[in-house]
Design an enzyme around this catalytic site. Structure first.
Site: not given
Ligand code: UD1
Length: 364
Positions: A206
């Site tokens: 991820h």
């Molecule tokens: C976040 C953390 C990372 C952690 C990871 C675990 C930061 C900078 N990053 O990254 O350290 O290892 O979580 O999973 O805080 N999305 C969904 N559904 C959700 C959550 C996210 O569809 O429930 C998608 C969205 O498109 C979103 C993308 O995933 O824009 C990224 O989510 P985000 O919370 O920004 O960061 P992660 O990559 O999940």
């Protein structure tokens, strides 16, 4: 009663908060208040994990959702400052290294509410990683630094953190694993998916540096398809990764392979069941590097560095790239991987040590 805010936000936070939540709830001097910032919101990335861990619905949900780093961090700060001003907790515990961790630590520090960082002191020394920035910000302003391993203490001391703020308490994620061990063993996820226990590779990815561009994701996908010639590959894809696979036309390529099983995120107990019976884990996750070391399962980490070096020096982890995957995998399949050892204090008793520390510091 001392009111302790426990901040959770994203998938890897829940298994760090849960043991502390339960341990604090058992005391007669502290009450845990669970704050969910809403950074993760899909059921299998959030609520289903909380249910597995026996955590009730959060007391407060900030509903922040996705966004750019500044949007996410800023929105958490605005919402949490309001809540903190209204409720005025006695202590705030932030965990891990996600955007919400740094955001809530900053709110607490400026409102002069003591902040504890659980899982402090980890350093990849790679400032291209957003998590490294969050770790640096959080550790420099936290009042108490609960660390998982000796390297973390050394990092903090070198950065000039006063030694009386630092306490080595161990790895709290192991507490969650041990708390749910029976349920995990009963889940039998490999059988449900139709793969043989002990005979498959489990993959999770991820990190933006791996999954957000075709240049990095395609060679990894090709290497995984190569691995599937050796053993079944169960690929449990984070929403960010699934989007990358679709965007770059790689999802069809993976799904076309008989020996690759592409899965949506799976809740904690069922997922850990897949970990415990994997022959090898291929990942870029921080938590999985630790869980595999604890379980003695070979781990190939697709990263240039790790903030968890003890998993390499003492445990079963090794850093690899897409080019070296097949060669390292051959060593695992031949049964010649290092056996590794468990780091000190990764023993399922970390929450109890955390509660003792808080009791002493709060004068309760
Ligand atoms: C976040 C953390 C990372 C952690 C990871 C675990 C930061 C900078 N990053 O990254 O350290 O290892 O979580 O999973 O805080 N999305 C969904 N559904 C959700 C959550 C996210 O569809 O429930 C998608 C969205 O498109 C979103 C993308 O995933 O824009 C990224 O989510 P985000 O919370 O920004 O960061 P992660 O990559 O999940």
């Amino acid at each position: 009663m001392i009111d302790v805010h426990l901040i959770c936000a994203a998938r890897p936070n829940f298994m760090k908060v849960a043991p502390l939540y339960h341990a604090l709830a058992e005391t007669d001097w502290a009450q845990p208040t669970l704050i969910h910032t809403g950074q993760h919101y899909d059921r299998n990335m959030s609520d289903a994990i909380l249910e597995d861990l026996g955590i009730p619905l959060p007391d407060h949900h900030l509903g922040i959702g996705s966004g750019s780093h500044a949007e996410q961090t800023g929105n958490v700060m605005i919402a949490y400052e309001k809540l903190c001003t209204e409720t005025r907790p006695d202590w705030i515990v932030v965990v891990g290294d996600v955007n919400s961790t740094a955001a809530c630590a900053q709110v607490g520090a400026k409102l002069l509410i003591p902040v504890i960082h659980l899982e402090a002191g980890l350093r990849s020394r790679d400032r291209r990683m957003p998590e490294e920035i969050n770790r640096l910000i959080t550790d420099v302003i936290a009042d108490v630094l609960w660390t998982p391993s000796e390297d973390a203490d050394e990092n903090l001391l070198k950065e000039g953190v006063a030694s009386d703020k630092i306490e080595l308490i161990g790895n709290i994620m192991i507490d969650s694993f041990e708390m749910l061990r029976d349920r995990i063993e009963q889940a039998r996820s490999a059988e449900t998916l139709g793969v043989a226990p002990g005979g498959y590779a489990l993959v999770t990815l991820h990190r933006p540096s791996n999954v957000d561009s075709r240049e990095t994701l395609e060679p990894i996908v090709d290497a995984l398809i190569g691995a599937a010639a050796e053993l079944p590959v169960v690929f449990v894809a984070h929403p960010r990764t699934m989007k990358g696979l679709e965007r770059f036309g790689l999802k069809d390529k993976l799904e076309a392979h008989d020996n690759v099983l592409l899965q949506e995120p799976i809740p904690y107990a069922r997922f850990m069941s897949l970990v415990t019976t994997a022959q090898v884990v291929i990942t870029d996750s921080g938590g999985l590097q630790e869980e595999t070391t604890y379980l003695g399962i070979p781990c190939l980490t697709l990263r240039e560095n790790t903030e968890r070096p003890v998993t390499v020096t003492l445990g079963t982890n090794e850093l690899i790239d897409a080019d070296s995957l097949s060669e390292r995998l051959a060593i695992v399949v031949a049964g010649n991987w290092k056996t590794g050892a468990r780091p000190p204090l990764w023993d399922g008793q970390t929450a109890a040590r955390a509660v003792e520390s808080l009791k002493r510091r709060a004068g309760a």
